[in-house]
Write a protein that holds these residues in place. Structure first.
Motif, PDB file in Angstrom:
ATOM      1  N   TRP A   1       2.893  12.278  13.959  1.00 58.75           N
ATOM      2  CA  TRP A   1       1.650  12.481  13.369  1.00 58.75           C
ATOM      3  C   TRP A   1       1.244  10.951  13.476  1.00 58.75           C
TER       4      TRP A   1
ATOM      5  N   MET B   1      -0.069  10.257  17.001  1.00 60.15           N
ATOM      6  CA  MET B   1      -1.141  11.010  17.437  1.00 60.15           C
ATOM      7  C   MET B   1      -2.289  10.495  17.015  1.00 60.15           C
ATOM      8  N   LYS B   2      -2.200   9.873  15.642  1.00 56.77           N
ATOM      9  CA  LYS B   2      -3.454   9.059  15.244  1.00 56.77           C
ATOM     10  C   LYS B   2      -4.254   8.279  16.137  1.00 56.77           C
TER      11      LYS B   2
ATOM     12  N   SER C   1      -6.546  11.041  18.974  1.00 59.89           N
ATOM     13  CA  SER C   1      -7.465  12.491  18.929  1.00 59.89           C
ATOM     14  C   SER C   1      -8.458  12.353  17.957  1.00 59.89           C
TER      15      SER C   1
ATOM     16  N   TYR D   1      -8.944  15.053  15.338  1.00 57.04           N
ATOM     17  CA  TYR D   1      -8.028  14.997  14.151  1.00 57.04           C
ATOM     18  C   TYR D   1      -8.331  13.840  13.311  1.00 57.04           C
TER      19      TYR D   1
ATOM     20  N   LEU E   1      -8.741  14.950   9.895  1.00 58.40           N
ATOM     21  CA  LEU E   1      -7.359  14.932   9.165  1.00 58.40           C
ATOM     22  C   LEU E   1      -6.684  13.679   8.582  1.00 58.40           C
TER      23      LEU E   1
ATOM     24  N   ALA F   1      -8.863  23.897  13.565  1.00 64.34           N
ATOM     25  CA  ALA F   1      -8.069  22.649  13.762  1.00 64.34           C
ATOM     26  C   ALA F   1      -6.727  22.519  12.956  1.00 64.34           C
ATOM     27  N   LEU F   2      -6.810  22.849  11.609  1.00 62.07           N
ATOM     28  CA  LEU F   2      -5.470  22.718  10.925  1.00 62.07           C
ATOM     29  C   LEU F   2      -4.435  23.485  11.679  1.00 62.07           C
TER      30      LEU F   2
ATOM     31  N   ASP G   1      -4.053  24.458  14.698  1.00 69.12           N
ATOM     32  CA  ASP G   1      -3.542  23.809  16.131  1.00 69.12           C
ATOM     33  C   ASP G   1      -2.612  22.513  15.704  1.00 69.12           C
ATOM     34  N   TRP G   2      -3.113  21.790  14.562  1.00 72.24           N
ATOM     35  CA  TRP G   2      -2.633  20.580  14.152  1.00 72.24           C
ATOM     36  C   TRP G   2      -0.897  20.885  13.521  1.00 72.24           C
ATOM     37  N   SER G   3      -0.949  21.800  12.635  1.00 75.98           N
ATOM     38  CA  SER G   3       0.239  22.333  11.914  1.00 75.98           C
ATOM     39  C   SER G   3       1.111  22.976  12.534  1.00 75.98           C
TER      40      SER G   3
END
Length: 157
Positions: A14, A17-18, A21, A24, A28, A65-66, A68-70
Motif C-alpha cells: 500500500w 502504491m501511494k 494512483s 486512490y 483512500l 474503488a474500495l 478494487d483496492w482491498s
C-alpha cells in the motif's frame, strides 16, 4: 494469532502504491489497514465529503474503488507485490453510510492461481467498534501473472 508478516507486506504494498494512483490518493488517503493474514485483509475508513454523493451518502464509485483496492491487497497477502488487472467487479449495494461514519472493509482472496485471482469483499458500517449494517458486498476477479513453478524433477531424453 494474526501474522505480522502478511500485515507488514500488505502495508508495504500500500505504501508503494501511494502517489502512483491519483484516485486512490484522493479517496483512500485516510484508510487504515487493521489486519492481514494469508488471504484476508481488514481495513477501516471514516467517510469524508469526498466519499459521498449528492444525497450525502457513500457514493457507489467509492464502494467500487474500495473493492478494487482491498481485493488487490488480499491477493498481496500471498506474497505478491503486483496484484494484477481487474477483469470483473460486481458490487451489490445493500445499505448506506454518511459523512463521519466509519466503514469496515473485509476482503478475502478465495483463490490465487498463476494467472487468475478471485476475491470477495464485505463493506459494513462500524458500530460500537464492530462491523454492523452491511453497506455492500462484492466479488472481484483479477488477472495476475506469477512465474511458473520451477521444475524440480530431472528430465530424461
Amino acid at each position: 494469532m494474526a501474522s505480522t508478516t502478511e500485515l507488514e507486506h500488505v502495508k508495504g504494498v500500500w505504501d508503494r502504491m501511494k502517489g502512483n494512483s491519483p484516485i486512490y490518493d484522493f479517496l483512500l488517503s485516510d484508510v487504515a489497514i487493521i489486519s492481514a493474514t494469508k488471504g484476508t485483509v481488514t481495513a477501516q475508513l471514516t467517510l469524508g465529503n469526498n466519499h459521498v454523493n449528492s444525497r450525502g451518502t457513500i457514493h457507489g464509485a467509492v464502494s467500487a474503488a474500495l473493492v478494487d483496492w482491498s481485493g488487490g491487497l488480499a491477493i498481496a497477502t500471498h506474497g505478491l507485490e503486483k496484484t494484477g488487472a481487474s477483469i470483473d467487479i460486481h458490487v451489490t449495494y445493500i445499505g448506506t453510510a454518511q459523512v463521519g461514519e466509519t466503514i469496515h472493509i473485509e476482503s478475502t482472496a478465495n483463490k490465487v492461481g498463476r494467472s487468475m485471482a478471485f476475491t470477495t469483499i464485505r463493506i459494513s458500517k462500524l458500530v460500537d467498534g464492530q462491523p454492523g449494517p452491511m453497506v455492500a458486498t462484492a466479488s472481484h476477479t483479477k488477472y495476475i501473472s506469477q512465474p511458473a513453478p520451477k521444475n524440480t524433477g530431472s528430465s530424461k531424453s
